[in-house]
Write a protein that holds these residues in place. Structure first.
Motif, PDB file in Angstrom:
ATOM      1  N   THR A 233      -6.558  26.293  10.900  1.00 54.95           N
ATOM      2  CA  THR A 233      -7.896  26.724  10.466  1.00 54.95           C
ATOM      3  C   THR A 233      -8.938  26.200  11.465  1.00 54.95           C
ATOM      4  O   THR A 233      -8.685  25.259  12.228  1.00 54.95           O
ATOM      5  N   THR A 264     -12.536  34.176   6.806  1.00 60.28           N
ATOM      6  CA  THR A 264     -12.263  33.941   5.378  1.00 60.28           C
ATOM      7  C   THR A 264     -13.409  34.440   4.495  1.00 60.28           C
ATOM      8  O   THR A 264     -13.265  34.471   3.268  1.00 60.28           O
ATOM      9  N   GLU A 288     -15.733  30.531   8.798  1.00 59.95           N
ATOM     10  CA  GLU A 288     -14.410  29.898   8.941  1.00 59.95           C
ATOM     11  C   GLU A 288     -13.333  30.955   9.136  1.00 59.95           C
ATOM     12  O   GLU A 288     -13.403  32.044   8.574  1.00 59.95           O
ATOM     13  N   VAL A 290      -8.837  31.521   9.636  1.00 58.08           N
ATOM     14  CA  VAL A 290      -7.500  30.975   9.410  1.00 58.08           C
ATOM     15  C   VAL A 290      -6.527  31.787  10.243  1.00 58.08           C
ATOM     16  O   VAL A 290      -6.685  32.987  10.419  1.00 58.08           O
ATOM     17  N   THR A 334      -8.973  24.499  16.687  1.00 51.44           N
ATOM     18  CA  THR A 334      -8.382  24.749  15.359  1.00 51.44           C
ATOM     19  C   THR A 334      -7.247  23.732  15.128  1.00 51.44           C
ATOM     20  O   THR A 334      -6.649  23.194  16.068  1.00 51.44           O
TER      21      THR A 334
END
Length: 546
Positions: A233, A264, A288, A290, A334
């Motif tokens: 993430t 997200t 954000e 992922v 990340t």
């Protein structure tokens, strides 16, 4: 004899076992056995010694009334002997039998016979037993009325001379007869017969008891695994070069090389603005992201995300054609992407740990009992349940490679000393009349005891045993005399073949047959009879433990 003395009259065919029961049945502290001329229960030293032992164990003072031979055997067995019931009533001991009395000596010699003992009629070996048989004196003549003093004076001297001369004559005749009359020594090695194994159950009503608690510990190792997977993430900033705001929906794909990420959440990226220099300052919007796939490969460094994979979003953020400025960037690296496994305890791990712990507890109990090697133990009627701590809930536990567990086990055992069981088995065998053939006596030195299984019946121990031995015919002196008198050496040996291996020595050398006078015949029961195969020279200690 007080009321505390019991008389037991024996019959000629009374067995030792029946006499033992009668001794134990009486409550009197003193018991007198009144034997006829011959009784099977008092015809051997072995039988009398057994009766003496029973009397001692039953706390009875035991004595015997019988003939001279019975008294001699009783004394040899360690019992008090009397010539009549009246003597027993008055507690008067029987007159000892002098070794020089006229009688034929019966020798019992234990050990392998040597050539010297065969050639010597008088047995003097240290291991020999001599049983003299007394000659019953003739009753004294009935007294007449006492003579007057004068008549006694006249007859005293001639009568004394007459008696003295007669005594001298008898002594002379005896000496001459002992020197010149033929004699014979009959030596018999008794024939023995094996007694097959006889089974018994020996019951110990009040055994010893040992109790305690054993403890043990064990280490359980996890053999199972579980997957550990996560996507990386981070945060990206969209750059808008357009003059209008751009909506970037959730799920918009961006990439760093071949590692894709998706947003997200939706984010509004503000429009770009003109700078005083006439250039465009891009608007920004952070959101954000992922990684699209799990694993450490998506853990990329800062500014590695530089592609907007969603074409529509990318076109709107570009603002004008041929704009090669980047539309997305990750200010920081990340992180969090993993794809591995972790330790996990399985049901098999728990089962194996339980079995190992129970085995350790059993070994601990065995160590507690190791100091009693001479004892016979019985397994408990019901095995106690072990208490184990640390296994509940262990199956499925994760992230620990090992776990420590512990347990306790209470135990209780009944036991008895091996020698006590062997002694009881021997006594049972020795008093079992059915084990020994009729007309035979047991050879105590051949008794062997085999120990079998042990079981528990409540608070009683029951031990299965097997006892074997050997017996030999009961040799009666008078019967031997009758068989050999007047026979040649070969005929005498043949006449005794059913009793045992016999040798006959005649003296002097020119004598061709056994004399007819009993007092010129020595009967010797020689040697230890043949043993059972594998029997040792002493009583066996038994074998086979539970």
């Amino acid at each position: 004899m007080t009321d505390e003395t019991a008389l037991i009259y024996l019959e000629t065919d009374d067995e030792v076992t029946s006499v033992v029961r009668r001794i134990r049945a009486t409550d009197a502290p003193r018991v007198v056995l009144v034997a006829p001329g011959r009784s099977r229960a008092t015809s051997s030293v072995v039988a009398l010694r057994l009766l003496a032992r029973v009397g001692e164990e039953a706390d009875r003072g035991l004595s015997v009334v019988g003939d001279a031979l019975t008294r001699s055997l009783a004394v040899e067995a360690g019992l008090d002997a009397y010539g009549s019931v009246e003597d027993a009533r008055n507690a008067v001991g029987a007159t000892p039998i002098e070794p020089g009395s006229k009688g034929a000596a019966i020798h019992v010699v234990r050990g392998t016979p040597s050539d010297d003992t065969v050639a010597t009629p008088a047995w003097t070996d240290a291991d020999a037993e001599t049983r003299p048989v007394a000659v019953v004196p003739r009753p004294a003549p009935q007294s007449r009325p006492a003579p007057t003093s004068a008549r006694r004076a006249r007859r005293a001297l001639p009568l004394a001379l007459l008696l003295g001369g007669l005594a001298a004559l008898l002594v002379g005749v005896g000496v001459i007869g002992a020197v010149i009359l033929p004699a014979a020594t009959v030596r018999i090695v008794p024939r023995s017969e094996p007694i097959p194994l006889v089974p018994y159950d020996i019951r110990i009503e009040d055994p010893e008891r040992i109790a305690g608690t054993a403890s043990a510990e064990a280490t359980v190792t996890a053999t199972g695994t579980y997957p550990i997977q996560a996507a990386a993430t981070g945060t990206v900033v969209f750059l808008n070069w357009n003059v209008v705001d751009v909506d970037v929906p959730a799920g918009t794909l961006v990439a760093a090389g071949d590692q894709a990420f998706e947003t997200t959440a939706a984010v509004l990226v503000t429009a770009g603005s003109l700078t005083p220099e006439g250039t465009v300052q891009a608007g920004e919007g952070a959101v954000e992201v992922v990684a699209a796939a799990v694993g450490p490969a998506a853990n990329v460094p800062a500014e590695a995300i530089d592609q907007v994979l969603s074409q529509d979003v990318d076109v709107r953020l570009r603002g004008f054609a041929n704009n090669d400025r980047r539309r997305v960037v990750n200010p920081a690296a990340t992180a969090g992407g993993v794809d591995t496994t972790g330790p996990e305890f399985t049901e098999d791990d728990v089962s194996a740990a339980r079995a190992a712990l129970l085995e350790s507890l059993d070994e601990a109990v065995a160590e507690e009992l190791a100091g009693t090697e001479t004892a016979i133990f019985a397994d408990p009627a019901e095995r106690a349940e072990a208490t184990i701590d640390g296994l509940d809930g262990l199956a499925g536990a994760r992230d620990e490679e090992t776990a420590e567990v512990s347990g306790t086990l209470a135990y209780e055992r009944l036991f008895v000393e091996r020698e006590e069981v062997i002694d009881l088995a021997r006594e049972r065998f020795a008093t079992d009349a059915s084990a020994v053939p009729d007309g035979h006596e047991l050879l105590p030195g051949t008794i062997e005891v085999e120990l079998g299984e042990t079981r528990r019946e409540g608070d009683t121990l029951v031990i299965s045993v097997g006892v074997r031995g050997a017996s030999t015919p009961i040799i009666d002196r008078s019967e031997v005399m009758e068989r050999v008198q007047g026979r040649s050496e070969a005929d005498a040996i043949a006449a005794l073949a059913d009793i045992g291996n016999a040798t006959v020595d005649l003296w002097p050398g020119w004598v061709g047959e056994v004399p007819g006078l009993e007092w010129r015949i020595d009967v010797a029961i020689a040697g230890e009879p043949d043993r059972l195969p594998g029997a040792s020279a002493s009583d066996s200690d038994g074998s086979a433990a539970p």
